[in-house]
Design a protein around this motif. Sequence first.
Motif, PDB file in Angstrom:
ATOM      1  N   LEU A 239       0.809  -1.218   0.000  1.00  0.00           N
ATOM      2  CA  LEU A 239       0.000   0.000   0.000  1.00  0.00           C
ATOM      3  C   LEU A 239       0.843   1.269   0.000  1.00  0.00           C
ATOM      4  CD1 LEU A 239      -2.926  -0.891   2.437  1.00  0.00           C
ATOM      5  CD2 LEU A 239      -2.976  -0.746  -0.044  1.00  0.00           C
ATOM      6  N   THR A 240       2.162   1.142   0.179  1.00  0.00           N
ATOM      7  CA  THR A 240       3.011   2.335   0.108  1.00  0.00           C
ATOM      8  C   THR A 240       3.066   2.926  -1.300  1.00  0.00           C
ATOM      9  OG1 THR A 240       4.974   0.926  -0.205  1.00  0.00           O
ATOM     10  CG2 THR A 240       4.477   1.644   2.044  1.00  0.00           C
ATOM     11  N   ILE A 241       2.568   2.196  -2.304  1.00  0.00           N
ATOM     12  CA  ILE A 241       2.501   2.771  -3.648  1.00  0.00           C
ATOM     13  C   ILE A 241       1.533   3.943  -3.680  1.00  0.00           C
ATOM     14  CG2 ILE A 241       3.147   0.615  -4.758  1.00  0.00           C
ATOM     15  CD1 ILE A 241       0.256   0.097  -5.402  1.00  0.00           C
ATOM     16  N   ILE A 242       0.614   4.004  -2.686  1.00  0.00           N
ATOM     17  CA  ILE A 242      -0.239   5.181  -2.526  1.00  0.00           C
ATOM     18  C   ILE A 242       0.473   6.108  -1.546  1.00  0.00           C
ATOM     19  CG2 ILE A 242      -2.496   6.058  -1.856  1.00  0.00           C
ATOM     20  CD1 ILE A 242      -3.669   3.347  -2.447  1.00  0.00           C
ATOM     21  N   PRO A 243       1.069   7.184  -1.995  1.00  0.00           N
ATOM     22  CA  PRO A 243       1.919   7.995  -1.115  1.00  0.00           C
ATOM     23  C   PRO A 243       1.144   8.561   0.066  1.00  0.00           C
ATOM     24  CG  PRO A 243       2.208   8.610  -3.431  1.00  0.00           C
ATOM     25  CD  PRO A 243       1.013   7.705  -3.365  1.00  0.00           C
ATOM     26  N   TYR A 244       1.816   8.588   1.223  1.00  0.00           N
ATOM     27  CA  TYR A 244       1.345   9.235   2.449  1.00  0.00           C
ATOM     28  C   TYR A 244       0.134   8.550   3.078  1.00  0.00           C
ATOM     29  CZ  TYR A 244       4.235  12.967   0.542  1.00  0.00           C
ATOM     30  OH  TYR A 244       5.273  13.670   0.006  1.00  0.00           O
ATOM     31  N   ILE A 245      -0.801   8.048   2.284  1.00  0.00           N
ATOM     32  CA  ILE A 245      -2.038   7.499   2.809  1.00  0.00           C
ATOM     33  C   ILE A 245      -1.981   5.982   2.912  1.00  0.00           C
ATOM     34  CG2 ILE A 245      -4.528   7.278   2.379  1.00  0.00           C
ATOM     35  CD1 ILE A 245      -4.481   9.985   1.092  1.00  0.00           C
ATOM     36  N   GLY A 246      -1.257   5.345   2.004  1.00  0.00           N
ATOM     37  CA  GLY A 246      -1.236   3.891   1.963  1.00  0.00           C
ATOM     38  C   GLY A 246      -0.743   3.249   3.241  1.00  0.00           C
ATOM     39  N   ILE A 247       0.301   3.811   3.844  1.00  0.00           N
ATOM     40  CA  ILE A 247       0.853   3.223   5.058  1.00  0.00           C
ATOM     41  C   ILE A 247      -0.128   3.340   6.214  1.00  0.00           C
ATOM     42  CG2 ILE A 247       2.012   5.327   5.807  1.00  0.00           C
ATOM     43  CD1 ILE A 247       3.358   1.732   6.101  1.00  0.00           C
ATOM     44  N   LEU A 248      -0.943   4.395   6.225  1.00  0.00           N
ATOM     45  CA  LEU A 248      -1.952   4.543   7.283  1.00  0.00           C
ATOM     46  C   LEU A 248      -3.027   3.476   7.168  1.00  0.00           C
ATOM     47  CD1 LEU A 248      -2.370   8.437   7.257  1.00  0.00           C
ATOM     48  CD2 LEU A 248      -0.958   7.048   8.789  1.00  0.00           C
ATOM     49  N   ILE A 249      -3.474   3.219   5.942  1.00  0.00           N
ATOM     50  CA  ILE A 249      -4.473   2.169   5.717  1.00  0.00           C
ATOM     51  C   ILE A 249      -3.885   0.804   6.062  1.00  0.00           C
ATOM     52  CG2 ILE A 249      -5.980   1.108   3.997  1.00  0.00           C
ATOM     53  CD1 ILE A 249      -5.950   3.745   2.481  1.00  0.00           C
ATOM     54  N   GLY A 250      -2.619   0.603   5.683  1.00  0.00           N
ATOM     55  CA  GLY A 250      -1.980  -0.672   5.979  1.00  0.00           C
ATOM     56  C   GLY A 250      -1.779  -0.919   7.456  1.00  0.00           C
ATOM     57  N   ALA A 251      -1.613   0.120   8.264  1.00  0.00           N
ATOM     58  CA  ALA A 251      -1.434  -0.043   9.706  1.00  0.00           C
ATOM     59  C   ALA A 251      -2.765  -0.226  10.426  1.00  0.00           C
ATOM     60  CB  ALA A 251      -0.693   1.171  10.277  1.00  0.00           C
ATOM     61  N   LEU A 252      -3.836   0.307   9.864  1.00  0.00           N
ATOM     62  CA  LEU A 252      -5.132   0.240  10.540  1.00  0.00           C
ATOM     63  C   LEU A 252      -5.664  -1.190  10.602  1.00  0.00           C
ATOM     64  CD1 LEU A 252      -7.459   1.852  11.810  1.00  0.00           C
ATOM     65  CD2 LEU A 252      -8.444   2.082   9.518  1.00  0.00           C
ATOM     66  N   LEU A 253      -5.509  -1.954   9.529  1.00  0.00           N
ATOM     67  CA  LEU A 253      -6.061  -3.307   9.486  1.00  0.00           C
ATOM     68  C   LEU A 253      -5.414  -4.228  10.521  1.00  0.00           C
ATOM     69  CD1 LEU A 253      -7.984  -5.294   8.148  1.00  0.00           C
ATOM     70  CD2 LEU A 253      -6.237  -5.742   6.423  1.00  0.00           C
ATOM     71  N   PRO A 254      -4.087  -4.360  10.607  1.00  0.00           N
ATOM     72  CA  PRO A 254      -3.510  -5.231  11.639  1.00  0.00           C
ATOM     73  C   PRO A 254      -3.771  -4.737  13.054  1.00  0.00           C
ATOM     74  CG  PRO A 254      -1.784  -4.023  10.502  1.00  0.00           C
ATOM     75  CD  PRO A 254      -3.046  -3.809   9.730  1.00  0.00           C
ATOM     76  N   ALA A 255      -3.879  -3.415  13.245  1.00  0.00           N
ATOM     77  CA  ALA A 255      -4.178  -2.900  14.585  1.00  0.00           C
ATOM     78  C   ALA A 255      -5.575  -3.323  15.025  1.00  0.00           C
ATOM     79  CB  ALA A 255      -4.036  -1.386  14.607  1.00  0.00           C
ATOM     80  N   LEU A 256      -6.570  -3.200  14.141  1.00  0.00           N
ATOM     81  CA  LEU A 256      -7.930  -3.625  14.472  1.00  0.00           C
ATOM     82  C   LEU A 256      -8.005  -5.136  14.653  1.00  0.00           C
ATOM     83  CD1 LEU A 256     -10.009  -1.354  12.048  1.00  0.00           C
ATOM     84  CD2 LEU A 256      -9.668  -1.062  14.521  1.00  0.00           C
ATOM     85  N   PHE A 257      -7.292  -5.877  13.830  1.00  0.00           N
ATOM     86  CA  PHE A 257      -7.290  -7.335  13.964  1.00  0.00           C
ATOM     87  C   PHE A 257      -6.676  -7.752  15.296  1.00  0.00           C
ATOM     88  CE2 PHE A 257      -4.984 -11.345  13.562  1.00  0.00           C
ATOM     89  CZ  PHE A 257      -6.003 -12.202  13.175  1.00  0.00           C
ATOM     90  N   THR A 258      -5.586  -7.107  15.680  1.00  0.00           N
ATOM     91  CA  THR A 258      -4.954  -7.435  16.959  1.00  0.00           C
ATOM     92  C   THR A 258      -5.855  -7.074  18.123  1.00  0.00           C
ATOM     93  OG1 THR A 258      -2.781  -7.020  15.954  1.00  0.00           O
ATOM     94  CG2 THR A 258      -2.892  -7.060  18.361  1.00  0.00           C
ATOM     95  N   LEU A 259      -6.519  -5.924  18.033  1.00  0.00           N
ATOM     96  CA  LEU A 259      -7.443  -5.521  19.094  1.00  0.00           C
ATOM     97  C   LEU A 259      -8.600  -6.500  19.227  1.00  0.00           C
ATOM     98  CD1 LEU A 259      -8.374  -3.420  21.194  1.00  0.00           C
ATOM     99  CD2 LEU A 259      -9.518  -2.195  19.322  1.00  0.00           C
ATOM    100  N   ALA A 260      -9.144  -6.952  18.079  1.00  0.00           N
ATOM    101  CA  ALA A 260     -10.261  -7.901  18.116  1.00  0.00           C
ATOM    102  C   ALA A 260      -9.805  -9.297  18.539  1.00  0.00           C
ATOM    103  CB  ALA A 260     -10.931  -7.969  16.746  1.00  0.00           C
ATOM    104  N   ALA A 261      -8.576  -9.678  18.178  1.00  0.00           N
ATOM    105  CA  ALA A 261      -8.107 -11.030  18.490  1.00  0.00           C
ATOM    106  C   ALA A 261      -7.669 -11.176  19.937  1.00  0.00           C
ATOM    107  CB  ALA A 261      -6.949 -11.401  17.555  1.00  0.00           C
ATOM    108  N   THR A 262      -7.050 -10.147  20.506  1.00  0.00           N
ATOM    109  CA  THR A 262      -6.535 -10.228  21.874  1.00  0.00           C
ATOM    110  C   THR A 262      -7.430  -9.540  22.892  1.00  0.00           C
ATOM    111  OG1 THR A 262      -5.192  -8.220  21.605  1.00  0.00           O
ATOM    112  CG2 THR A 262      -4.193 -10.325  20.975  1.00  0.00           C
ATOM    113  N   GLY A 263      -8.165  -8.512  22.459  1.00  0.00           N
ATOM    114  CA  GLY A 263      -8.999  -7.760  23.380  1.00  0.00           C
ATOM    115  C   GLY A 263      -8.240  -6.783  24.250  1.00  0.00           C
TER     116      GLY A 263
END
Length: 385
Positions: A239-263
């Motif tokens: 997602l870094t091919i989308i400048p400035y915004i791609g890395i934010l989108i890429g970080a949001l998904l694993p953060a939400l998954f970790t929050l939902a998986a571990t609580g």
Amino acid sequence: MEIKLPPYLKYTIIILGIILLIWLMQLFKSVLVPFAFAVLFAMLLLPLVHDLEKKVKIPRPFAILLSLVLVVAVLGMILWFISVQVLSLTSELDTIGNNVGDLVDKVQLFLFNKFGIVPSNRSDLVRNAIGSLQDIATTFLGNTISMTTGAIAAFTIVPIFVFCLLYYRDHLQQFMFQFVAKDRRSSIIQTVTNIQQVVQSYISGLMIVIVIVSLLNSAGLLLLGVKYAIFFGIFASILTIIPYIGILIGALLPALFTLAATGHLIDAVLVVFVFMFVQFLEGNFITPLIVGSKVSINPFAAIVALLVGGEIWGASGMILSIPLIAIMKVIFDAYEPLKPFGFLLADVDDVAPKKHAKVTNWFMEIWNGLGRGKRRDNDDQNKAA
């Protein structure tokens, strides 16, 4: 005979021309977007095709086909890996659902103890959430089908465009020379060469950056014990091919998954911290060292190009925005009346006056001083003799 127009009328015509151009770009999006990607890929594959033709003595059609097969194979392996990881990720949905329910209970208990907010019925929350998820799933399914159809069309038409551009490149060059006087053809060739170098350096450097960032992301997530760390690391780096915004989108998904998986909120915060640290390294050290100043666009111009590209062509426009504006800068710098616009797009460090130090190398200054002293002594001795 040259017709002179008042300044206000001339600028009005220019603005209307820009509006018409944007409208045509949106109207013919289905053709122009694959063609733009094909031009970038053709510039990237041109050195490989040229080496296969000249050094390996492979005929041009087979050299182009071999290059395209190599690119398709690499992209196919990446898509296969992502699809396998996504299918494996769906097996965690039951566990994630239970953890989300426990997390909702904890949040409601915290709000009741701190602010006196009466907890809502959990079944109502789950029912509303399921209804919302159904609506989201319906929309997502429709968008996925549309994107899949567009991707299949792109994978079909882009290689055809690339093949034609590479196969008929000499003919296209002669066609371009039909509009240029003979005494200016050398400057046109130099401009095209500069554009090709900018595109090649940007895309090749971006690929290297993606590989390095994916390794760093995966290593950080593995240290935290996040499931599917390699998948999330590669997905965020792509997602870094989308400048400035791609890395934010890429970080949001694993953060939400970790929050939902571990609580645990702290685990999600640590995941975000990992991506922030990698983003810091990528923006300040990795990209400047690998890509360098080949695409020397100032951040403000890059952000504006990103927003305009997203508004005109959507996600494809955001991906194409930086290389296209870099090509525009090369053209502006080569054409005298448009050089101010090239100056406007340039990075501040590239156009700022350089301050030279008085002593650039103290050792060479001392050595040259000693050499001058010896020569002066020899001259004096020769004069005395």
